[in-house]
Design a protein around this motif. Structure first.
Motif, mmCIF file in Angstrom:
data_model
loop_
_atom_site.group_PDB
_atom_site.id
_atom_site.type_symbol
_atom_site.label_atom_id
_atom_site.label_comp_id
_atom_site.label_asym_id
_atom_site.label_seq_id
_atom_site.Cartn_x
_atom_site.Cartn_y
_atom_site.Cartn_z
ATOM 1 N N ASP A 212 0.813 -1.213 0.000
ATOM 2 C CA ASP A 212 0.000 0.000 0.000
ATOM 3 C C ASP A 212 0.844 1.260 0.000
ATOM 4 O O ASP A 212 0.418 2.324 -0.447
ATOM 5 N N SER A 213 2.051 1.139 0.525
ATOM 6 C CA SER A 213 2.954 2.284 0.580
ATOM 7 C C SER A 213 4.385 1.774 0.705
ATOM 8 O O SER A 213 4.628 0.606 1.003
ATOM 9 N N ILE A 214 5.339 2.677 0.469
ATOM 10 C CA ILE A 214 6.745 2.317 0.567
ATOM 11 C C ILE A 214 7.160 2.298 2.035
ATOM 12 O O ILE A 214 6.887 3.232 2.790
ATOM 13 N N SER A 215 7.837 1.227 2.455
ATOM 14 C CA SER A 215 8.215 1.061 3.855
ATOM 15 C C SER A 215 9.728 1.118 4.031
ATOM 16 O O SER A 215 10.492 1.124 3.067
ATOM 17 N N GLU A 216 10.150 1.140 5.289
ATOM 18 C CA GLU A 216 11.577 1.133 5.625
ATOM 19 C C GLU A 216 12.253 -0.119 5.086
ATOM 20 O O GLU A 216 13.372 -0.067 4.580
#
Length: 231
Positions: A212-216
Protein backbone atom coordinates in the motif's frame (compact mmCIF):
# COMPACT_ATOMS: atom_id res chain seq x y z
CA UNK A 1 -2.07 8.02 -11.86
CA UNK A 2 -2.78 8.79 -15.51
CA UNK A 3 0.93 9.29 -16.13
CA UNK A 4 4.17 8.81 -14.23
CA UNK A 5 4.10 11.36 -11.36
CA UNK A 6 7.88 11.08 -11.06
CA UNK A 7 8.58 12.22 -14.63
CA UNK A 8 11.88 14.09 -14.99
CA UNK A 9 11.08 15.69 -18.34
CA UNK A 10 11.87 19.37 -18.73
CA UNK A 11 8.17 20.25 -18.73
CA UNK A 12 7.22 18.19 -15.66
CA UNK A 13 10.22 19.02 -13.45
CA UNK A 14 8.72 21.60 -11.06
CA UNK A 15 11.17 24.35 -9.97
CA UNK A 16 10.75 24.08 -6.19
CA UNK A 17 12.78 26.61 -4.22
CA UNK A 18 13.90 28.47 -7.36
CA UNK A 19 11.54 31.45 -7.37
CA UNK A 20 14.28 34.03 -6.73
CA UNK A 21 16.56 32.40 -9.30
CA UNK A 22 13.78 32.42 -11.90
CA UNK A 23 13.15 36.11 -11.33
CA UNK A 24 16.86 36.97 -11.46
CA UNK A 25 17.43 34.97 -14.64
CA UNK A 26 14.30 36.45 -16.26
CA UNK A 27 15.61 39.93 -15.47
CA UNK A 28 18.99 39.10 -16.97
CA UNK A 29 17.34 37.78 -20.12
CA UNK A 30 15.07 40.81 -20.48
CA UNK A 31 18.08 43.10 -20.04
CA UNK A 32 19.97 41.32 -22.81
CA UNK A 33 22.78 39.52 -20.97
CA UNK A 34 24.83 36.37 -21.29
CA UNK A 35 24.55 34.35 -18.07
CA UNK A 36 26.00 31.14 -16.67
CA UNK A 37 23.99 28.97 -14.25
CA UNK A 38 26.11 26.53 -12.24
CA UNK A 39 25.09 23.70 -9.96
CA UNK A 40 25.76 20.02 -9.44
CA UNK A 41 23.63 17.38 -11.15
CA UNK A 42 20.03 17.42 -9.95
CA UNK A 43 20.20 20.90 -8.42
CA UNK A 44 17.57 22.30 -10.77
CA UNK A 45 19.46 23.79 -13.74
CA UNK A 46 17.25 22.18 -16.39
CA UNK A 47 14.16 22.87 -14.29
CA UNK A 48 15.15 26.53 -14.18
CA UNK A 49 15.51 26.61 -17.95
CA UNK A 50 12.14 24.87 -18.27
CA UNK A 51 10.56 27.78 -16.38
CA UNK A 52 12.28 30.24 -18.70
CA UNK A 53 10.96 28.36 -21.74
CA UNK A 54 7.44 28.49 -20.31
CA UNK A 55 7.75 32.20 -19.55
CA UNK A 56 9.12 33.27 -22.94
CA UNK A 57 7.82 30.65 -25.37
CA UNK A 58 4.79 32.78 -26.31
CA UNK A 59 7.14 35.16 -28.07
CA UNK A 60 8.49 32.32 -30.23
CA UNK A 61 12.00 33.43 -29.50
CA UNK A 62 13.54 30.58 -27.48
CA UNK A 63 16.10 28.03 -28.67
CA UNK A 64 16.85 25.27 -26.13
CA UNK A 65 19.53 22.65 -26.66
CA UNK A 66 20.85 19.99 -24.29
CA UNK A 67 24.58 19.84 -25.03
CA UNK A 68 24.90 16.77 -22.81
CA UNK A 69 22.76 14.80 -25.27
CA UNK A 70 25.41 14.83 -28.00
CA UNK A 71 29.06 13.86 -28.13
CA UNK A 72 30.20 16.47 -30.63
CA UNK A 73 30.07 20.26 -30.48
CA UNK A 74 26.68 21.78 -31.37
CA UNK A 75 26.45 24.00 -34.46
CA UNK A 76 25.05 27.31 -33.18
CA UNK A 77 24.62 28.72 -36.67
CA UNK A 78 22.56 25.71 -37.73
CA UNK A 79 20.37 26.00 -34.62
CA UNK A 80 19.69 29.64 -35.46
CA UNK A 81 18.81 28.98 -39.11
CA UNK A 82 16.60 26.00 -38.30
CA UNK A 83 14.49 28.14 -35.99
CA UNK A 84 12.35 29.05 -39.01
CA UNK A 85 12.20 25.47 -40.24
CA UNK A 86 12.94 24.24 -43.75
CA UNK A 87 12.52 27.56 -45.54
CA UNK A 88 14.55 29.41 -42.94
CA UNK A 89 17.39 26.98 -43.48
CA UNK A 90 16.94 27.05 -47.28
CA UNK A 91 16.93 30.86 -47.48
CA UNK A 92 19.52 31.27 -44.72
CA UNK A 93 17.13 33.41 -42.65
CA UNK A 94 18.39 34.13 -39.14
CA UNK A 95 15.82 35.39 -36.60
CA UNK A 96 16.35 38.45 -34.42
CA UNK A 97 16.24 38.85 -30.63
CA UNK A 98 16.50 35.13 -29.87
CA UNK A 99 16.97 33.69 -26.39
CA UNK A 100 19.59 30.93 -26.57
CA UNK A 101 19.56 28.31 -23.79
CA UNK A 102 22.45 25.83 -23.83
CA UNK A 103 22.04 23.21 -21.09
CA UNK A 104 24.83 21.01 -19.66
CA UNK A 105 27.66 22.80 -21.45
CA UNK A 106 31.07 21.21 -20.97
CA UNK A 107 32.91 22.70 -23.92
CA UNK A 108 32.42 25.42 -26.52
CA UNK A 109 34.56 25.57 -29.65
CA UNK A 110 36.15 28.80 -30.84
CA UNK A 111 33.98 28.65 -33.96
CA UNK A 112 30.79 28.49 -31.92
CA UNK A 113 32.11 31.13 -29.55
CA UNK A 114 32.70 33.45 -32.52
CA UNK A 115 29.20 32.70 -33.84
CA UNK A 116 27.57 33.50 -30.51
CA UNK A 117 29.57 36.71 -30.16
CA UNK A 118 28.61 37.74 -33.69
CA UNK A 119 24.91 36.91 -33.26
CA UNK A 120 24.82 38.56 -29.83
CA UNK A 121 26.65 41.74 -30.87
CA UNK A 122 24.44 42.12 -33.96
CA UNK A 123 21.09 41.57 -32.26
CA UNK A 124 20.29 38.08 -33.56
CA UNK A 125 20.70 36.74 -30.02
CA UNK A 126 19.17 38.98 -27.37
CA UNK A 127 20.46 36.92 -24.47
CA UNK A 128 22.12 33.56 -23.83
CA UNK A 129 22.12 31.23 -20.85
CA UNK A 130 24.67 28.46 -20.33
CA UNK A 131 24.40 25.81 -17.61
CA UNK A 132 27.05 23.49 -16.21
CA UNK A 133 28.31 22.06 -12.94
CA UNK A 134 31.23 24.37 -12.11
CA UNK A 135 31.68 27.56 -14.15
CA UNK A 136 35.45 27.82 -13.62
CA UNK A 137 35.96 24.29 -14.90
CA UNK A 138 34.04 24.78 -18.14
CA UNK A 139 36.20 25.49 -21.17
CA UNK A 140 34.56 28.66 -22.47
CA UNK A 141 36.54 30.96 -24.78
CA UNK A 142 37.61 34.34 -23.44
CA UNK A 143 35.16 36.24 -25.63
CA UNK A 144 32.25 34.47 -23.93
CA UNK A 145 33.59 34.72 -20.38
CA UNK A 146 34.14 38.45 -20.90
CA UNK A 147 30.49 38.85 -21.86
CA UNK A 148 29.36 36.74 -18.89
CA UNK A 149 31.46 38.77 -16.47
CA UNK A 150 30.10 38.35 -12.95
CA UNK A 151 26.69 37.11 -14.11
CA UNK A 152 26.99 33.62 -12.65
CA UNK A 153 23.98 32.17 -10.82
CA UNK A 154 24.85 29.36 -8.39
CA UNK A 155 22.23 26.73 -7.51
CA UNK A 156 22.35 24.59 -4.39
CA UNK A 157 20.63 21.24 -3.75
CA UNK A 158 17.11 21.45 -2.34
CA UNK A 159 16.73 21.28 1.42
CA UNK A 160 15.19 18.05 2.77
CA UNK A 161 11.92 19.89 3.46
CA UNK A 162 11.66 21.24 -0.08
CA UNK A 163 12.49 17.82 -1.52
CA UNK A 164 9.63 16.33 0.49
CA UNK A 165 7.32 19.12 -0.65
CA UNK A 166 8.30 18.54 -4.28
CA UNK A 167 7.60 14.80 -4.10
CA UNK A 168 4.32 15.14 -2.19
CA UNK A 169 3.12 17.75 -4.67
CA UNK A 170 3.30 14.98 -7.25
CA UNK A 171 1.96 11.96 -5.33
CA UNK A 172 0.08 13.23 -2.27
CA UNK A 173 0.87 12.16 1.28
CA UNK A 174 -0.11 8.48 1.45
CA UNK A 175 2.19 6.63 -0.91
CA UNK A 176 5.49 7.72 0.68
CA UNK A 177 5.86 9.07 4.22
CA UNK A 178 7.98 12.14 4.91
CA UNK A 179 10.82 10.16 6.51
CA UNK A 180 10.86 7.73 3.57
CA UNK A 181 11.16 10.55 1.04
CA UNK A 182 13.97 12.12 3.05
CA UNK A 183 15.88 8.83 3.09
CA UNK A 184 15.45 8.33 -0.64
CA UNK A 185 16.60 11.91 -1.28
CA UNK A 186 19.68 11.43 0.91
CA UNK A 187 20.54 8.06 -0.65
CA UNK A 188 20.15 9.66 -4.09
CA UNK A 189 22.97 12.05 -3.23
CA UNK A 190 20.49 14.96 -2.83
CA UNK A 191 20.15 14.86 -6.58
CA UNK A 192 16.49 15.67 -7.19
CA UNK A 193 16.34 14.12 -10.64
CA UNK A 194 17.93 10.92 -9.34
CA UNK A 195 15.56 10.98 -6.37
CA UNK A 196 12.55 11.10 -8.69
CA UNK A 197 13.94 8.23 -10.74
CA UNK A 198 14.54 6.15 -7.60
CA UNK A 199 11.05 6.93 -6.26
CA UNK A 200 9.62 5.78 -9.58
CA UNK A 201 11.55 2.50 -9.46
CA UNK A 202 10.61 1.94 -5.81
CA UNK A 203 6.91 2.36 -6.52
CA UNK A 204 7.06 0.20 -9.62
CA UNK A 205 8.81 -2.59 -7.72
CA UNK A 206 6.81 -2.62 -4.50
CA UNK A 207 3.38 -1.20 -5.24
CA UNK A 208 2.90 -3.75 -8.00
CA UNK A 209 3.54 -6.44 -5.40
CA UNK A 210 0.39 -5.34 -3.50
CA UNK A 211 2.13 -2.98 -1.04
CA UNK A 212 0.00 0.00 0.00
CA UNK A 213 2.95 2.28 0.58
CA UNK A 214 6.74 2.32 0.57
CA UNK A 215 8.21 1.06 3.85
CA UNK A 216 11.58 1.13 5.63
CA UNK A 217 12.18 -2.51 4.68
CA UNK A 218 11.56 -1.62 1.03
CA UNK A 219 14.23 1.08 1.26
CA UNK A 220 16.74 -1.35 2.79
CA UNK A 221 16.15 -3.94 0.11
CA UNK A 222 16.23 -1.43 -2.73
CA UNK A 223 19.37 0.46 -1.71
CA UNK A 224 21.14 -2.37 0.08
CA UNK A 225 21.54 -3.12 3.77
CA UNK A 226 24.08 -0.39 4.36
CA UNK A 227 21.89 2.30 2.79
CA UNK A 228 24.88 3.38 0.80
CA UNK A 229 24.06 2.56 -2.80
CA UNK A 230 22.75 5.26 -5.11
CA UNK A 231 20.70 3.53 -7.80
Amino acid sequence: YGSNPFSTSLVDFEPFGLDKMIEELSYRIESGSIVFVEGRAGSGKSSLLGSIITRFRGKGKVIYFDCGAIEKDVNIGQLMRERYGFFGKLLNIIPKDMILLLDNVQYLSKKNSDRIKYYFDNGFIKSAVFTGEVYKRIKLPRGITERIGSRVIALKPLSDDLAVEAIKARIGSKLMATEIIMKVYKLSGKNMKKCLENCSRLCEKYIKSSEDSISESNIKEFFGGKHGTMV
